[in-house]
Design a protein around this motif. Structure first.
Motif, PDB file in Angstrom:
ATOM      1  N   ALA A   1       1.146  -1.019   0.047  1.00  0.00           N
ATOM      2  CA  ALA A   1       0.143  -0.096   0.150  1.00  0.00           C
ATOM      3  C   ALA A   1       1.172   1.340  -0.372  1.00  0.00           C
ATOM      4  N   LEU A   2       2.202   1.716   0.529  1.00  0.00           N
ATOM      5  CA  LEU A   2       2.573   2.461   0.557  1.00  0.00           C
ATOM      6  C   LEU A   2       3.479   2.827  -0.770  1.00  0.00           C
ATOM      7  N   ARG A   3       3.579   1.544  -1.438  1.00  0.00           N
ATOM      8  CA  ARG A   3       4.065   1.286  -2.546  1.00  0.00           C
ATOM      9  C   ARG A   3       3.351   2.236  -4.009  1.00  0.00           C
ATOM     10  N   ASP A   4       2.312   1.877  -3.450  1.00  0.00           N
ATOM     11  CA  ASP A   4       1.237   2.489  -4.444  1.00  0.00           C
ATOM     12  C   ASP A   4       1.675   3.936  -4.251  1.00  0.00           C
ATOM     13  N   ARG A   5       1.063   4.626  -3.534  1.00  0.00           N
ATOM     14  CA  ARG A   5       1.351   5.982  -2.177  1.00  0.00           C
ATOM     15  C   ARG A   5       2.174   6.890  -3.090  1.00  0.00           C
ATOM     16  N   ALA A   6       3.693   5.794  -2.976  1.00  0.00           N
ATOM     17  CA  ALA A   6       4.464   6.877  -3.120  1.00  0.00           C
ATOM     18  C   ALA A   6       4.604   7.135  -4.076  1.00  0.00           C
ATOM     19  N   THR A   7       4.777   8.804  -4.522  1.00  0.00           N
ATOM     20  CA  THR A   7       5.331   9.699  -5.562  1.00  0.00           C
ATOM     21  C   THR A   7       6.589   9.632  -6.053  1.00  0.00           C
ATOM     22  N   ASP A   8       7.088   8.607  -5.727  1.00  0.00           N
ATOM     23  CA  ASP A   8       9.083   8.036  -6.410  1.00  0.00           C
ATOM     24  C   ASP A   8       9.550   6.235  -5.923  1.00  0.00           C
ATOM     25  N   THR A   9       9.486   6.349  -6.971  1.00  0.00           N
ATOM     26  CA  THR A   9       9.724   5.050  -6.530  1.00  0.00           C
ATOM     27  C   THR A   9      11.827   4.452  -8.055  1.00  0.00           C
ATOM     28  N   ALA A  10      11.305   5.365  -8.331  1.00  0.00           N
ATOM     29  CA  ALA A  10      12.109   4.983  -9.012  1.00  0.00           C
ATOM     30  C   ALA A  10      13.717   4.288  -8.311  1.00  0.00           C
ATOM     31  N   TRP A  11      14.008   4.720  -7.588  1.00  0.00           N
ATOM     32  CA  TRP A  11      15.016   4.359  -6.086  1.00  0.00           C
ATOM     33  C   TRP A  11      14.867   2.669  -6.112  1.00  0.00           C
ATOM     34  N   LEU A  12      13.856   2.044  -6.494  1.00  0.00           N
ATOM     35  CA  LEU A  12      13.363   0.874  -6.338  1.00  0.00           C
ATOM     36  C   LEU A  12      14.395  -0.142  -6.488  1.00  0.00           C
ATOM     37  N   ARG A  13      15.016   0.002  -7.883  1.00  0.00           N
ATOM     38  CA  ARG A  13      15.799  -0.475  -8.279  1.00  0.00           C
ATOM     39  C   ARG A  13      17.224  -0.591  -7.992  1.00  0.00           C
ATOM     40  N   VAL A  14      17.431   0.088  -7.319  1.00  0.00           N
ATOM     41  CA  VAL A  14      18.595  -0.957  -6.281  1.00  0.00           C
ATOM     42  C   VAL A  14      18.893  -1.446  -6.310  1.00  0.00           C
ATOM     43  N   LEU A  15      17.111  -2.484  -5.193  1.00  0.00           N
ATOM     44  CA  LEU A  15      17.441  -2.684  -4.222  1.00  0.00           C
ATOM     45  C   LEU A  15      17.682  -5.010  -5.554  1.00  0.00           C
ATOM     46  N   ALA A  16      17.240  -4.121  -6.984  1.00  0.00           N
ATOM     47  CA  ALA A  16      17.154  -5.396  -7.433  1.00  0.00           C
ATOM     48  C   ALA A  16      19.213  -5.798  -7.502  1.00  0.00           C
ATOM     49  N   GLU A  17      19.704  -4.066  -7.822  1.00  0.00           N
ATOM     50  CA  GLU A  17      21.150  -4.913  -8.454  1.00  0.00           C
ATOM     51  C   GLU A  17      21.872  -6.097  -7.549  1.00  0.00           C
ATOM     52  N   SER A  18      22.365  -6.016  -7.893  1.00  0.00           N
ATOM     53  CA  SER A  18      23.272  -7.648  -7.662  1.00  0.00           C
ATOM     54  C   SER A  18      24.376  -7.211  -6.220  1.00  0.00           C
ATOM     55  N   ARG A  19      24.530  -7.577  -5.509  1.00  0.00           N
ATOM     56  CA  ARG A  19      25.060  -7.202  -4.609  1.00  0.00           C
ATOM     57  C   ARG A  19      26.441  -8.058  -4.185  1.00  0.00           C
ATOM     58  N   ASP A  20      27.759  -7.861  -4.429  1.00  0.00           N
ATOM     59  CA  ASP A  20      29.071  -8.189  -4.416  1.00  0.00           C
ATOM     60  C   ASP A  20      28.775  -9.022  -2.380  1.00  0.00           C
ATOM     61  N   THR A  21      29.785  -9.697  -2.448  1.00  0.00           N
ATOM     62  CA  THR A  21      29.760 -11.435  -1.213  1.00  0.00           C
ATOM     63  C   THR A  21      29.804 -10.398   0.170  1.00  0.00           C
ATOM     64  N   ARG A  22      31.049  -9.471  -0.149  1.00  0.00           N
ATOM     65  CA  ARG A  22      31.450  -9.175   1.387  1.00  0.00           C
ATOM     66  C   ARG A  22      30.952  -7.592   1.616  1.00  0.00           C
ATOM     67  N   GLY A  23      29.641  -7.098   1.303  1.00  0.00           N
ATOM     68  CA  GLY A  23      28.195  -6.056   1.484  1.00  0.00           C
ATOM     69  C   GLY A  23      28.366  -5.405   1.345  1.00  0.00           C
ATOM     70  N   ALA A  24      29.440  -4.412   0.332  1.00  0.00           N
ATOM     71  CA  ALA A  24      29.909  -2.825   0.102  1.00  0.00           C
ATOM     72  C   ALA A  24      28.790  -2.401  -0.197  1.00  0.00           C
ATOM     73  N   ALA A  25      27.970  -2.919  -0.996  1.00  0.00           N
ATOM     74  CA  ALA A  25      27.011  -2.761  -2.114  1.00  0.00           C
ATOM     75  C   ALA A  25      25.990  -2.586  -0.996  1.00  0.00           C
ATOM     76  N   THR A  26      26.031  -2.961   0.090  1.00  0.00           N
ATOM     77  CA  THR A  26      24.712  -2.341   1.105  1.00  0.00           C
ATOM     78  C   THR A  26      24.797  -0.862   1.016  1.00  0.00           C
ATOM     79  N   SER A  27      26.381  -0.048   1.799  1.00  0.00           N
ATOM     80  CA  SER A  27      26.106   1.009   1.992  1.00  0.00           C
ATOM     81  C   SER A  27      25.870   1.756   0.651  1.00  0.00           C
ATOM     82  N   TYR A  28      26.287   1.403  -0.537  1.00  0.00           N
ATOM     83  CA  TYR A  28      25.405   1.879  -1.956  1.00  0.00           C
ATOM     84  C   TYR A  28      24.208   2.060  -1.286  1.00  0.00           C
TER      85      TYR A  28
END
Length: 513
Positions: free
Chosen positions: A349-376
């Motif tokens: 429901a929050l996602r449906d109401r949000a006005t900006d969801t373009a940033w969600l694609r960052v969650l689909a990006e591959s993560r390196d196995t040591r976690g540096a992507a989490t900081s990004y």
């Protein structure tokens, strides 16, 4: 106006160390890389739900470290040789016994159950380690390690192989505390052993043995003892002293005690191998619902067969502190599934109401196995947040920083989702950041993935949808007799209709007792 920069969580990470039986601030050896070793599975059968709790715990630890800015080098072993059918130094190797019982090649057995274990971890959204370390790839390393211990005078030979002399280990058993007599009694007596707790570094094959796995060694053909592999692989890949060693609480009494003794004998120091030893408590089954013999919920696949999404089990684990016993029951599992559905619906429901969801694609990006992507990911997610929103992150951080107190972190998530003081956009970003630790996939999970038809159900998905539609029409026409008939037909097919559910869930699987 320039948005505030993401705040670095201020709560110092405090962890419980089984060695000291106390919590203390976590201070990594190398501030740029936390090194963790986790005891992996013995791949002779499917992982039990109780086994899998250990990996949910370790994944939460690793995600927390990544979320708080640490890169992590995480090694998990695969035991495909050496683990006996008990804590004894007598009896069959679990792998050999499983292969013999199945009439299969032992390497095929190991490969099959290794793949099954990795599939379970993926279903639970557990991040893969930096390195999978396989025992049989390191047998020569183990032989060299054991020879060094022997040269240092901490091992002796018997007809059955090479044994570690626990009298030569300083503070042997300190990790286990005051071990009761019955703990040592679990180690079967072997003729010639100097001390009851002495254990095999190498087990020589009997002359009449027909092992599928054995290697030549200075002590005769045979196979390594179970404890040896973890000492060898942890020190090889993480150094003689690394940050954290994890495992189930059952490992604290014997397996990890013996690892420490081997490490000290090998290095000729009092160094234990890890600065912090962490253990999760047991999954407790008081009602016998996990019994394989009774067709219960013994494995993750058995949950799916009964219509339970694997992430509901992850949420159940997070609802209890890792050092507390977690009671398993049909009711607790059903409650976790319901809670997960409510979270997914609320976030949707929050996602449906949000006005900006373009940033969600960052969650689909591959993560390196040591976690540096989490900081990004955190920087992208949190950059636009107001100071008012960041208060929720501080509260969440305080909970997980207190020895991974997920039972306190989950209510913070609930409150952040429901608060009216923040916009839907900010609440969605808060969920995304917190879920980097929780690993439930709340922002991207499709609610349909949580509606799983039990394998015993006599209705397929299309039939369920059609019957529910027919029943809705009957209710609208006030034909309650027909409505009841359709409900009974759905129930007979393993489907429990959820009339009037506030979140719009139309049905759930019948779990039984």
């Amino acid at each position: 106006m320039t948005p505030p920069a993401p705040l670095t969580p201020s709560a110092p990470l405090v962890l419980f160390n089984s060695m000291t039986r106390a919590t203390a601030p976590f201070l990594p050896i190398d501030p740029d890389m936390v090194r963790i070793y986790s005891c992996g599975p013995t791949v002779y059968n499917y992982a039990h739900l109780g086994n899998l709790r250990a990996y949910v715990f370790t994944d939460t630890l690793r995600r927390t470290l990544n979320w708080k800015g640490y890169a992590v080098n995480h090694v998990v072993n695969i035991t495909d040789v050496g683990h006996l059918t008990s804590d004894a130094d007598a009896g069959d190797d679990k792998m050999e016994a499983a292969a013999t019982a199945a009439g299969r090649d032992i390497h095929e057995v190991a490969a099959f159950y290794t793949a099954a274990f990795k599939a379970d971890l993926a279903a639970l959204a557990i991040l893969p380690p930096t390195l999978w370390s396989v025992a049989t790839d390191h047998v020569q390393d183990m032989i060299a390690f054991a020879r060094t211990i022997e040269r240092h005078g901490a091992a002796y030979r018997l007809d059955g192989g090479l044994y570690f002399d626990t009298a030569r280990a300083p503070d042997y058993g300190l990790l286990a505390g005051a071990r009761p007599d019955e703990t040592v009694a679990r180690i079967d007596p072997v003729a010639g052993k100097r001390n009851p707790a002495d254990f095999a570094l190498w087990r020589t094959s009997p002359p009449d043995a027909n092992r599928q796995m054995e290697w030549l060694s200075p002590w005769g053909p045979g196979a390594p003892g179970w404890h040896l592999e973890c000492s060898v692989m942890s020190l090889k890949y993480l150094g003689r002293q690394f940050d954290i060693h994890t495992g189930g609480i059952d490992h604290r009494e014997i397996h990890h005690v013996n690892e420490i003794a081997q490490n000290q004998a090998f290095t000729c120091t009092s160094a234990t191998g890890a600065n912090v030893w962490m253990h999760n408590n047991f999954l407790v089954d008081r009602g016998g619902k996990m019994s394989k013999s009774k067709g219960g919920f013994a494995t993750l696949a058995s949950l799916v067969d009964r219509g339970i999404a694997p992430l509901a089990y992850r949420l159940l684990c997070l609802s209890s502190h890792y050092r507390s016993e977690l009671e398993f029951s049909v009711d607790s599992l059903g409650a976790a599934l319901t809670r997960l559905k409510r979270l997914v619906s609320a976030v949707s429901a929050l996602r449906d109401r949000a006005t900006d969801t373009a940033w969600l694609r960052v969650l689909a990006e591959s993560r390196d196995t040591r976690g540096a992507a989490t900081s990004y990911q955190r920087s992208v997610i949190e950059e636009p947040l107001s100071n008012a929103a960041r208060v929720w992150l501080d509260r969440f951080d305080a909970a997980i920083a207190a020895d991974l107190m997920t039972p306190q972190a989950l209510p913070v998530l609930d409150e952040a989702i429901s608060t009216k003081a923040l916009s839907a956009d900010e609440r969605l970003r808060l969920v995304a950041s917190m879920d980097l630790v929780l690993g439930l996939g709340l922002v991207t999970l499709d609610r349909r993935a949580l509606s799983i038809r039990p394998v015993t159900a006599m209705l397929d998905d299309a039939q369920v949808a059609a019957l529910i539609a027919d029943r809705a029409a009957a209710r609208a026409a006030r034909d309650f007799a027909e409505s009841d008939r359709l409900r009974d037909r759905l129930a007979a097919g393993g489907v429990d209709v959820m009339d009037g559910d506030p979140l719009g869930w139309e049905w759930r699987p019948l779990l039984g007792d």
